[in-house]
Design an enzyme around this catalytic site. Structure first.
Site, PDB file in Angstrom:
ATOM      1  N   ARG A 141      70.036  39.653  43.324  1.00  0.00           N
ATOM      2  CA  ARG A 141      69.051  39.205  43.231  1.00  0.00           C
ATOM      3  C   ARG A 141      68.422  38.973  41.892  1.00  0.00           C
ATOM      4  O   ARG A 141      67.623  38.011  41.611  1.00  0.00           O
ATOM      5  CB  ARG A 141      68.057  40.387  43.900  1.00  0.00           C
ATOM      6  CG  ARG A 141      66.521  40.098  44.474  1.00  0.00           C
ATOM      7  CD  ARG A 141      66.560  39.041  45.455  1.00  0.00           C
ATOM      8  NE  ARG A 141      66.487  37.657  44.825  1.00  0.00           N
ATOM      9  CZ  ARG A 141      66.771  36.542  45.642  1.00  0.00           C
ATOM     10  NH1 ARG A 141      67.540  36.794  46.757  1.00  0.00           N
ATOM     11  NH2 ARG A 141      66.936  35.350  45.135  1.00  0.00           N
ATOM     12  N   LYS A 153      51.192  29.760  28.059  1.00  0.00           N
ATOM     13  CA  LYS A 153      51.138  30.115  29.483  1.00  0.00           C
ATOM     14  C   LYS A 153      52.747  30.534  30.101  1.00  0.00           C
ATOM     15  O   LYS A 153      52.867  29.653  31.080  1.00  0.00           O
ATOM     16  CB  LYS A 153      50.266  28.900  30.051  1.00  0.00           C
ATOM     17  CG  LYS A 153      49.197  28.762  29.545  1.00  0.00           C
ATOM     18  CD  LYS A 153      48.448  27.364  30.182  1.00  0.00           C
ATOM     19  CE  LYS A 153      46.810  27.130  29.503  1.00  0.00           C
ATOM     20  NZ  LYS A 153      46.529  25.992  30.090  1.00  0.00           N
ATOM     21  N   LYS A 185      40.633  27.677  18.348  1.00  0.00           N
ATOM     22  CA  LYS A 185      40.328  27.118  19.637  1.00  0.00           C
ATOM     23  C   LYS A 185      38.973  26.937  19.927  1.00  0.00           C
ATOM     24  O   LYS A 185      38.046  27.490  19.021  1.00  0.00           O
ATOM     25  CB  LYS A 185      41.040  27.780  21.029  1.00  0.00           C
ATOM     26  CG  LYS A 185      42.388  27.621  20.732  1.00  0.00           C
ATOM     27  CD  LYS A 185      43.266  28.353  21.948  1.00  0.00           C
ATOM     28  CE  LYS A 185      43.004  27.794  23.203  1.00  0.00           C
ATOM     29  NZ  LYS A 185      43.621  26.459  23.338  1.00  0.00           N
ATOM     30  N   GLU A 213      41.396  22.887  17.658  1.00  0.00           N
ATOM     31  CA  GLU A 213      41.490  22.296  18.959  1.00  0.00           C
ATOM     32  C   GLU A 213      40.064  21.389  18.889  1.00  0.00           C
ATOM     33  O   GLU A 213      39.087  21.926  18.379  1.00  0.00           O
ATOM     34  CB  GLU A 213      41.267  23.208  20.217  1.00  0.00           C
ATOM     35  CG  GLU A 213      40.821  22.693  21.498  1.00  0.00           C
ATOM     36  CD  GLU A 213      40.780  23.858  22.642  1.00  0.00           C
ATOM     37  OE1 GLU A 213      41.822  24.236  22.948  1.00  0.00           O
ATOM     38  OE2 GLU A 213      39.797  24.110  22.797  1.00  0.00           O
ATOM     39  N   ASP A 241      41.723  17.931  22.988  1.00  0.00           N
ATOM     40  CA  ASP A 241      41.916  18.600  24.340  1.00  0.00           C
ATOM     41  C   ASP A 241      41.134  17.803  25.410  1.00  0.00           C
ATOM     42  O   ASP A 241      39.922  17.405  25.014  1.00  0.00           O
ATOM     43  CB  ASP A 241      41.403  19.967  23.991  1.00  0.00           C
ATOM     44  CG  ASP A 241      41.457  20.875  25.229  1.00  0.00           C
ATOM     45  OD1 ASP A 241      42.620  20.836  25.675  1.00  0.00           O
ATOM     46  OD2 ASP A 241      40.325  21.631  25.501  1.00  0.00           O
TER      47      ASP A 241
END
Length: 276
Positions: free
Chosen positions: A98, A133, A165, A195, A216
């Site tokens: 597994r 992410k 950002k 950004e 962005d």
């Protein structure tokens, strides 16, 4: 992948699944019974992790386990194709099944999706890159799978590069102020990326001498204007709203990099079976 770090992770994954033992396998089989199994693709996919990950999972459980004919990472395979053959004690094969499958199904899914994005922009100068992410605990593996699929890696962690950002800018007050503070604090060897959401912010980045400018969630017309404004003065990254339908058009605006969070957060696990 760093094999020292990888082995530690694989041991932890096995420990989580085994806990204090496989009561089903232990009840039915002795540690002397042996078998041969095949890992087989049940759909077309890009192979990733057969030797480094799956084979190592089995061998960590029992050093008597051997493997043969592992498909090389990055190879495109058809449905029904054998990915690897594994032989050894039944105990180890069943205990590792597994964990090995979970990992390579995930890695092959990421590599396969990445290859689709890379193919979609083939012939253009742009590079497809991942983001942070990723699944907690699987970052090294998932970013490796992106490279197997033909993509590139963005920063590995928060410590790898400066990326100012929108929330950094909002909290600090302006791009200029954030860049000044970052430049005063970080080594000269680390590039600064910012950004941007508007052409006004792009101009502010140019005025600050930013090395990398992220566009962005801009539409393609606005991106073309930004590329013209930047005119080679900075590396240009496009991000946001990227999918297989839009990635070619984004690439054609002239950006250098397209970052795609979906490579790791939305890749579907490939169907791979372990056949006795």
């Amino acid at each position: 992948m760093d094999t020292f770090l990888l082995e530690e992770q694989l041991r932890n994954f096995l420990r989580e699944d085994l806990e204090h033992g496989d009561i089903t396998t232990d009840a039915i089989f002795s540690d002397q019974e042996t078998a041969t199994v095949t890992l087989r693709a049940r759909e077309a996919l890009v192979a990733a992790g057969m030797e480094q990950v799956a084979a190592r999972v089995f061998q960590l459980l029992d050093e008597r386990i051997t493997y043969s004919r592992p498909i090389a990472d990055g190879q495109q395979v058809d449905s029904g194709q054998v990915l690897m053959t594994v032989s050894g004690p039944v105990h180890g094969l069943l205990r590792g099944e597994r964990v090995a499958l979970n990992l390579i199904q995930r890695l092959c899914g990421i590599a396969t999706l990445t290859r689709q994005y890379v193919d979609a922009v083939r012939g253009l100068k742009v590079k497809i890159v991942d983001t942070r992410k990723t699944t907690p605990g699987l970052r090294m593996l998932e970013k490796y799978a992106v490279r197997v699929g033909g993509g590139r890696n963005h920063r590995y962690s928060l410590s790898d590069g400066v990326l100012i950002k929108d929330n950094h800018i909002a909290a600090c007050g302006s791009i200029q102020r954030a860049v000044e503070k970052a430049r005063a604090a970080v080594p000269h060897t680390i590039a600064i990326e910012v950004e941007t959401d508007t052409l006004e912010q792009v101009q502010e980045c140019l005025d600050c001498g930013v090395q990398i400018i992220m566009l962005d969630n801009m539409d393609c017309n606005t991106m073309r204007q930004a590329v013209s404004m930047i005119n080679g003065k900075a590396l240009i990254e496009a991000s946001g709203g990227v999918n297989l339908d839009t990635v070619r058009g984004i690439a054609e605006t002239g950006v250098d990099i397209i970052s795609v969070g979906a490579l790791t957060h939305s890749a579907r696990a490939c169907d791979i079976g372990l056949d006795w």
